[in-house]
Design an enzyme around this catalytic site. Sequence first.
Site, PDB file in Angstrom:
ATOM      1  N   LYS A 170      -4.790  70.857 116.828  1.00  0.00           N
ATOM      2  CA  LYS A 170      -5.578  71.896 117.213  1.00  0.00           C
ATOM      3  C   LYS A 170      -7.147  71.968 116.940  1.00  0.00           C
ATOM      4  CE  LYS A 170      -4.704  76.598 116.292  1.00  0.00           C
ATOM      5  NZ  LYS A 170      -5.585  77.095 115.511  1.00  0.00           N
ATOM      6  N   ARG A 181     -12.803  70.224 118.461  1.00  0.00           N
ATOM      7  CA  ARG A 181     -13.927  69.485 117.959  1.00  0.00           C
ATOM      8  C   ARG A 181     -14.392  68.582 119.269  1.00  0.00           C
ATOM      9  NH1 ARG A 181     -11.776  71.987 113.689  1.00  0.00           N
ATOM     10  NH2 ARG A 181     -13.087  72.554 111.777  1.00  0.00           N
ATOM     11  N   ASP A 222      -2.604  76.919 106.601  1.00  0.00           N
ATOM     12  CA  ASP A 222      -1.791  77.424 107.621  1.00  0.00           C
ATOM     13  C   ASP A 222      -0.171  77.379 107.460  1.00  0.00           C
ATOM     14  OD1 ASP A 222      -4.170  78.227 108.955  1.00  0.00           O
ATOM     15  OD2 ASP A 222      -4.290  76.157 109.989  1.00  0.00           O
ATOM     16  N   SER A 276     -13.501  77.088 103.352  1.00  0.00           N
ATOM     17  CA  SER A 276     -13.446  77.175 104.797  1.00  0.00           C
ATOM     18  C   SER A 276     -13.781  76.211 105.628  1.00  0.00           C
ATOM     19  CB  SER A 276     -13.886  78.481 105.236  1.00  0.00           C
ATOM     20  OG  SER A 276     -13.904  78.472 106.597  1.00  0.00           O
ATOM     21  N   ARG A 298      -1.150  87.542 106.713  1.00  0.00           N
ATOM     22  CA  ARG A 298       0.083  86.747 106.619  1.00  0.00           C
ATOM     23  C   ARG A 298       0.823  86.799 105.217  1.00  0.00           C
ATOM     24  NH1 ARG A 298      -2.187  81.007 109.557  1.00  0.00           N
ATOM     25  NH2 ARG A 298      -1.731  82.033 111.625  1.00  0.00           N
TER      26      ARG A 298
END
Length: 453
Positions: free
Chosen positions: A25, A30, A325, A171, A356
């Site tokens: 993904k 990108r 993730d 990040s 989460r």
Amino acid sequence: MSFPHALRSAKTQSFHGTARIPGDKSMSHRALILGLLTREETMISGLLEGEDVLNTAQAVRQLGGRVNRGHDGLWRVFGTGLGNLHEPDSVLDMGNSGTSTRLLMGLIAGHPVTATLTGDSSLVKRPMGRVIDPLQDMGAQCLGRENNRLPLTIKGSGHLRAIDYEMPVASAQVKSAILLAGLNIEGVTTVIEKIPTRDHTENMLRHFGIEIDTEILKNGGHAIRLKGRQRLHGCAIDIPGDPSSASFPVVAALLIDGAEIRLSHICINERRTGLFQTLIEMGADITFKNRHSEAGEQVADILVKGGNRLAGIRVPPERVASMIDEFPVLAVAASCAKGITTMTGLSELRVKESDRLARMAQGLLACGVRLEEGEESLIIHGTGKPPRGGVMIDTMLDHRIAMSFLVLGCVTDDPVEIDDARPIHTSFPDFIKIMNNLGAHMTDIDKKEEKVA
Ligand code: S3P
């Protein structure tokens, strides 16, 4: 209450075979965005055709690119070239996708156009200040709702200032937004990350012909330097399978006695493989074959054999970024492992597609798992056997929560159900088909259900 998109996952007896996992993904977003920045043709094979990436493709069209999918599955982008974005004449709807939003915010900031971005009820709750702050330092104007939430409008400029920016959060989305803004600036933009995050933007920029320098700092962090106004060149990109999507069948296989699967052509960039490393340390039988590199990324087939009893582990906090993730599915593995698994440094999990940490803790508790949820941590006491299951999970528009609990249902005595499987389409549209082809029992349900965790 009725749940028209509910799914049930029941116990799996055997889990075998080979699967091709859809494209990564992060790389897919990108490839489309960089394709917009060259006037030459970009050809993308293996693009993830999930909703998040399709939203990026649509935004690229609204910004002036031509994006077509051939019958052969090959995507072609004909861009406008750096500095030449068209001003979109309607709102950019990013759906559920934080990555599309943050990357495009950076791109728009560095161009003399004004655009408004919005998203679904999950995305409009997520923090955008982390991107707005550096983009404003560079000279872009951004106006969002209270607490910098979407919808927000960016007025970009072709004359931003190059900055040196030390990221307060680990990040890759923030890093990428700044680098994309820096592409159209006279001068050198520097991003400093204390903890290395995924580097697909840097790798793909190189693939498009851009010079970008990564210096390893004494403290283990990185300084990434990009000189603006370089020319991007159209290219061919083959996108390997997404390791984050692969993690679901990998964990299912590990938990099922006698399972043996092969997932071909997966991206194994070391900034993405923290989960595999952790599972191997827990005793998992995972091997990598046919290692090679493609478009600046490491790729391999992943072989997984099930049945080894996994042992609880302390996950080093410095590894968090490389498996950010994958904590929901690691929590599933830890619930079936023997002993205590300690996961710390998880504050970012609270601002993903859902909170989460809270979602996993609540759902696993309802399944009978013993655990402690802290502000930034999750400690799971595994018994060496799967928990009982027998609950319906509210997925809160979060694909990874949905898939993690469906994986748990493969091994619990009582089935695990999810109220809404639609979010899975954002990242892994073939999830149910692939899992069921390997031997899982995931089926539609439509019934009244009272116990929703
Ligand atoms: C992504 C980076 C990560 C990850 C997300 C995709 C990317 O987010 O959670 O799913 O493609 O750059 P952060 O960089 O904000 O942690």
